[in-house]
Design a protein around this motif. Sequence first.
Motif, PDB file in Angstrom:
ATOM      1  N   ARG A  34     -27.182 -14.824 -10.720  1.00 10.43           N
ATOM      2  CA  ARG A  34     -27.863 -14.527  -9.457  1.00 10.43           C
ATOM      3  C   ARG A  34     -27.943 -15.818  -8.637  1.00 10.43           C
ATOM      4  N   TYR A  35     -26.778 -16.268  -8.184  1.00  8.19           N
ATOM      5  CA  TYR A  35     -26.666 -17.577  -7.553  1.00  8.19           C
ATOM      6  C   TYR A  35     -27.391 -17.672  -6.219  1.00  8.19           C
ATOM      7  N   LYS A  36     -27.374 -16.609  -5.429  1.00  8.33           N
ATOM      8  CA  LYS A  36     -28.057 -16.659  -4.127  1.00  8.33           C
ATOM      9  C   LYS A  36     -29.560 -16.820  -4.319  1.00  8.33           C
ATOM     10  N   ASP A  37     -30.126 -16.072  -5.257  1.00  3.33           N
ATOM     11  CA  ASP A  37     -31.565 -16.183  -5.517  1.00  3.33           C
ATOM     12  C   ASP A  37     -31.909 -17.556  -6.082  1.00  3.33           C
ATOM     13  N   SER A  38     -31.093 -18.009  -7.007  1.00  2.00           N
ATOM     14  CA  SER A  38     -31.305 -19.322  -7.608  1.00  2.00           C
ATOM     15  C   SER A  38     -31.177 -20.419  -6.549  1.00  2.00           C
ATOM     16  N   ARG A  39     -30.205 -20.257  -5.667  1.00  2.00           N
ATOM     17  CA  ARG A  39     -30.005 -21.218  -4.585  1.00  2.00           C
ATOM     18  C   ARG A  39     -31.254 -21.321  -3.717  1.00  2.00           C
ATOM     19  N   THR A  40     -31.822 -20.182  -3.365  1.00  2.00           N
ATOM     20  CA  THR A  40     -33.017 -20.176  -2.517  1.00  2.00           C
ATOM     21  C   THR A  40     -34.142 -20.976  -3.162  1.00  2.00           C
ATOM     22  N   LEU A  41     -34.364 -20.747  -4.458  1.00  2.00           N
ATOM     23  CA  LEU A  41     -35.445 -21.467  -5.146  1.00  2.00           C
ATOM     24  C   LEU A  41     -35.169 -22.969  -5.214  1.00  2.00           C
ATOM     25  N   PHE A  42     -33.937 -23.337  -5.595  1.00  2.00           N
ATOM     26  CA  PHE A  42     -33.651 -24.768  -5.743  1.00  2.00           C
ATOM     27  C   PHE A  42     -33.570 -25.483  -4.398  1.00  2.00           C
ATOM     28  N   GLU A  43     -33.137 -24.809  -3.359  1.00  2.00           N
ATOM     29  CA  GLU A  43     -33.178 -25.451  -2.037  1.00  2.00           C
ATOM     30  C   GLU A  43     -34.628 -25.727  -1.643  1.00  2.00           C
ATOM     31  N   GLY A  44     -35.513 -24.784  -1.936  1.00  2.00           N
ATOM     32  CA  GLY A  44     -36.934 -25.000  -1.670  1.00  2.00           C
ATOM     33  C   GLY A  44     -37.501 -26.137  -2.508  1.00  2.00           C
ATOM     34  N   LEU A  45     -37.090 -26.195  -3.773  1.00  4.74           N
ATOM     35  CA  LEU A  45     -37.563 -27.280  -4.638  1.00  4.74           C
ATOM     36  C   LEU A  45     -37.067 -28.639  -4.160  1.00  4.74           C
ATOM     37  N   VAL A  46     -35.834 -28.698  -3.672  1.00  8.12           N
ATOM     38  CA  VAL A  46     -35.294 -29.955  -3.159  1.00  8.12           C
ATOM     39  C   VAL A  46     -36.036 -30.375  -1.893  1.00  8.12           C
ATOM     40  N   ILE A  47     -36.356 -29.420  -1.046  1.00 10.42           N
ATOM     41  CA  ILE A  47     -37.128 -29.748   0.164  1.00 10.42           C
ATOM     42  C   ILE A  47     -38.500 -30.282  -0.233  1.00 10.42           C
ATOM     43  N   GLY A  48     -39.134 -29.620  -1.186  1.00 13.62           N
ATOM     44  CA  GLY A  48     -40.474 -30.019  -1.603  1.00 13.62           C
ATOM     45  C   GLY A  48     -40.505 -31.264  -2.472  1.00 13.62           C
ATOM     46  N   ASN A  49     -39.440 -31.489  -3.238  1.00 10.66           N
ATOM     47  CA  ASN A  49     -39.379 -32.611  -4.180  1.00 10.66           C
ATOM     48  C   ASN A  49     -38.027 -33.312  -4.058  1.00 10.66           C
ATOM     49  N   PRO A  50     -37.800 -33.991  -2.951  1.00 12.01           N
ATOM     50  CA  PRO A  50     -36.468 -34.566  -2.707  1.00 12.01           C
ATOM     51  C   PRO A  50     -36.079 -35.707  -3.641  1.00 12.01           C
ATOM     52  N   TYR A  51     -37.010 -36.210  -4.436  1.00 15.82           N
ATOM     53  CA  TYR A  51     -36.720 -37.339  -5.315  1.00 15.82           C
ATOM     54  C   TYR A  51     -36.489 -36.917  -6.756  1.00 15.82           C
ATOM     55  N   ASP A  52     -36.377 -35.618  -7.005  1.00 15.33           N
ATOM     56  CA  ASP A  52     -36.162 -35.136  -8.364  1.00 15.33           C
ATOM     57  C   ASP A  52     -34.673 -34.892  -8.598  1.00 15.33           C
ATOM     58  N   PRO A  53     -34.043 -35.693  -9.457  1.00 18.75           N
ATOM     59  CA  PRO A  53     -32.604 -35.553  -9.661  1.00 18.75           C
ATOM     60  C   PRO A  53     -32.195 -34.214 -10.282  1.00 18.75           C
ATOM     61  N   TYR A  54     -33.048 -33.648 -11.124  1.00 25.41           N
ATOM     62  CA  TYR A  54     -32.710 -32.368 -11.756  1.00 25.41           C
ATOM     63  C   TYR A  54     -32.545 -31.266 -10.719  1.00 25.41           C
ATOM     64  N   PHE A  55     -33.415 -31.225  -9.730  1.00 20.86           N
ATOM     65  CA  PHE A  55     -33.330 -30.183  -8.702  1.00 20.86           C
ATOM     66  C   PHE A  55     -32.022 -30.314  -7.913  1.00 20.86           C
ATOM     67  N   HIS A  56     -31.626 -31.546  -7.610  1.00 23.71           N
ATOM     68  CA  HIS A  56     -30.363 -31.773  -6.903  1.00 23.71           C
ATOM     69  C   HIS A  56     -29.171 -31.395  -7.786  1.00 23.71           C
ATOM     70  N   ALA A  57     -29.238 -31.753  -9.060  1.00 19.76           N
ATOM     71  CA  ALA A  57     -28.146 -31.437  -9.978  1.00 19.76           C
ATOM     72  C   ALA A  57     -27.987 -29.923 -10.121  1.00 19.76           C
ATOM     73  N   GLY A  60     -26.430 -28.550  -7.067  1.00 17.00           N
ATOM     74  CA  GLY A  60     -24.999 -28.834  -7.120  1.00 17.00           C
ATOM     75  C   GLY A  60     -24.258 -27.830  -7.999  1.00 17.00           C
ATOM     76  N   ALA A  61     -24.836 -27.492  -9.137  1.00 16.55           N
ATOM     77  CA  ALA A  61     -24.213 -26.507 -10.034  1.00 16.55           C
ATOM     78  C   ALA A  61     -24.146 -25.135  -9.366  1.00 16.55           C
ATOM     79  N   ILE A  62     -25.190 -24.775  -8.670  1.00 11.19           N
ATOM     80  CA  ILE A  62     -25.219 -23.484  -7.962  1.00 11.19           C
ATOM     81  C   ILE A  62     -24.158 -23.465  -6.861  1.00 11.19           C
ATOM     82  N   TYR A  63     -24.119 -24.523  -6.065  1.00 12.77           N
ATOM     83  CA  TYR A  63     -23.122 -24.603  -4.997  1.00 12.77           C
ATOM     84  C   TYR A  63     -21.704 -24.532  -5.572  1.00 12.77           C
ATOM     85  N   THR A  64     -21.490 -25.145  -6.717  1.00 12.58           N
ATOM     86  CA  THR A  64     -20.176 -25.085  -7.356  1.00 12.58           C
ATOM     87  C   THR A  64     -19.806 -23.643  -7.660  1.00 12.58           C
ATOM     88  N   LYS A  65     -20.732 -22.903  -8.220  1.00 17.17           N
ATOM     89  CA  LYS A  65     -20.479 -21.492  -8.550  1.00 17.17           C
ATOM     90  C   LYS A  65     -20.230 -20.660  -7.303  1.00 17.17           C
TER      91      LYS A  65
END
Length: 171
Positions: A34-57, A60-65
């Motif tokens: 469910r990449y679109k749903d997962s993308r929505t959550l992780f994009e929100g997490l990156v906006i809220g926590n831009p310094y967390d490398p796991y959220f960016h990684a 990146g995995a979602i965008y790859t898929k």
Amino acid sequence: FLFGKITWAQLDGMTIEQAYAIAEFGYTMYQQGRYKDSRTLFEGLVIGNPYDPYFHAMLGAIYTKMDMHEEAAQEFSIAIELDPEDINSFVNRGELLLQHGEFEYAMEDLKAAIDLDPDGKNPASLRARALAAATAAAIKELIERKEAGASATPAPAARGAKKPAAQPPRK
């Protein structure tokens, strides 16, 4: 917040524990395809926590898929900048670079991943080793084919033949 001392999520009152609970849910959706749903959550997490490398990684995995390779490479780059020992992001970005013919940069990423785990205990570094070996073998084969093709059909002068006379253009 304006001076980068706290994140948007902290300003809004979200704890890191809450952010990781959301990330766990997002990861489950990712695993379910469910990449679109997962993308929505992780994009929100990156906006809220831009310094967390796991959220960016993960983004990146979602965008790859989702075949968003440029965006994926950018997210892996951010993850690496935030955590220079993130083996997975090096390998994932390296694999993307390979897919796009950027062999030199890809090999740099794969080497960085291998160097971070010289004993080969991390599965990602094993993948890096396999990708690097396969790429090196493919490049070697191409070079050998090119050299064999060039030496298999020597130039006319090398065969002792005369160069054909120039032909006039046809009408």
